[in-house]
Design an enzyme around this catalytic site. Structure first.
Site, short mmCIF file in Angstrom:
data_model
loop_
_atom_site.label_atom_id
_atom_site.label_comp_id
_atom_site.label_asym_id
_atom_site.label_seq_id
_atom_site.Cartn_x
_atom_site.Cartn_y
_atom_site.Cartn_z
N LYS A 195 0.86 -1.18 0.00
CA LYS A 195 0.00 0.00 0.00
C LYS A 195 0.90 1.23 0.00
O LYS A 195 1.64 1.48 0.94
CB LYS A 195 -0.92 0.01 1.22
CG LYS A 195 -1.88 1.20 1.25
CD LYS A 195 -2.79 1.13 2.45
CE LYS A 195 -3.75 2.31 2.49
NZ LYS A 195 -4.65 2.24 3.66
N LYS A 248 -2.05 -1.57 -3.74
CA LYS A 248 -2.92 -0.38 -3.73
C LYS A 248 -2.04 0.86 -3.85
O LYS A 248 -1.10 1.00 -3.07
CB LYS A 248 -3.72 -0.35 -2.42
CG LYS A 248 -4.66 0.85 -2.31
CD LYS A 248 -5.41 0.82 -0.96
CE LYS A 248 -6.33 2.03 -0.87
NZ LYS A 248 -7.04 2.09 0.41
#
Length: 322
Positions: A195, A248
């Site tokens: 992320k 992400k």
């Protein structure tokens, strides 16, 4: 000329026959937002066609979602400031909006898989994903117990997949052990493994009013310049018991999706985040892009890169194409 690749593009039937990547509504997890109140639906201004729902309206919308063939959702809560504190207490309080929403969804739609969000920021008065001390430091190990309480409460409410989005070190192993010790061995963990500290999250933070009250998230989210670091993070999450590894954002990190898919034998997920969605919508509204074609091409590229699972705000729109 013996080799003419165009021969395999001559007709719709032949192009379909040799198509290497097939996109399906079964690939999607649809992110949805629940908010306080009754009988209310509000559009997220920076995310056209994406709404926050009070629980009663969310249940109505889920009937539509299920009828479209969408089988999985990721649920996120928007809470008022009076529900937030330094310890994210509301995240594991029995009877809270979020836990009640999971429980009611699971009871009414048992076939829908619910992915929950494990992170402090929606519940934190500081707006960070970890516990903040008096000096403004985001403390890793002290956060784990809070995350464990949160994950356990979500599992008890009926969550099928736990989604730790906090990026604290060691949290996958801690959560796996916490869940297993309480008998929730069948609850999956989708680790937000890579992320990144991205500029593409802005509309999501608008949706939840969860932006940090100070500083940024660069001490725990990854540097967008790094790829080898993603392998380190993913290897740790894999070893600690993650069932899925997530990247992400998605579109700016297709290389990272491929990197993880090439190196791990469990499903790779990708989050087609709010900013990626908003850019396509804004360009389409201005007539600069064909919104539908751009949506399909973008989602196909994420699947082609190696994602087996795609979290996307386009899920409902894509499902409606059929």
């Amino acid at each position: 000329m013996l080799r003419r690749p165009r021969r395999n593009r001559q007709s719709t039937a032949i192009r379909a026959m040799v198509e290497e990547t097939t996109l399906s509504v079964n690939d999607f997890i649809y992110p949805m937002f629940v908010m306080e109140g009754k009988n209310l639906t509000t559009e997220v201004k920076s995310m056209p066609d994406v709404f926050r729902y009070t629980l009663d309206k969310l249940l109505e919308e889920l009937s539509v979602v299920q009828d479209l063939g969408i089988r999985s959702i990721a649920l996120f809560p928007q809470l008022s400031e009076d529900k937030k504190d330094k310890f994210a207490t509301e995240s594991h309080r029995q009877g809270s909006l979020y836990l009640e929403a999971i429980n009611q969804i699971k009871n009414k739609f048992p076939e829908i898989a619910i992915m929950s969000d494990v992170a402090m920021d929606p519940y934190s008065s500081d707006g960070h994903d970890g516990y903040v001390d008096e000096k403004g430091n985001i403390l890793n190990d002290e956060t784990l117990q809070i995350l464990g309480n949160m994950a356990l409460a979500q599992a008890r409410a009926g969550a099928d997949i736990i989604g730790p989005s906090d990026m604290m070190d060691g949290r996958i192993g801690y959560l796996r052990e916490t869940l297993d010790d309480e008998g929730y061995t069948n609850v999956s963990i989708m680790a937000y493994s890579a992320k990144y500290a991205s500029a593409f999250y802005g509309p999501f933070r608008d949706a939840l009013d969860s932006a940090p009250k100070f500083g940024d998230k660069k001490t725990y989210q990854m540097n967008p310049a790094n790829s080898r670091e993603a392998l380190i993070e993913a290897e740790l999450d894999y070893a600690e018991g993650a069932d899925f590894l997530m990247v992400k954002p998605a579109l700016a990190y297709l290389d990272i999706i491929k990197l993880l898919n090439d190196n791990f034998n469990i499903p790779i997920a990708a989050y087609n985040v709010s900013g990626e969605y908003a850019m396509v919508k804004a360009a389409a509204q201005n007539g600069w892009l064909d919104g539908t074609r751009t949506m399909v091409e973008s989602l196909t590229s994420i699947k082609r890169a190696g994602a087996k699972v795609i979290l996307t705000y386009f899920a409902k729109e894509y499902a409606g194409l059929k």
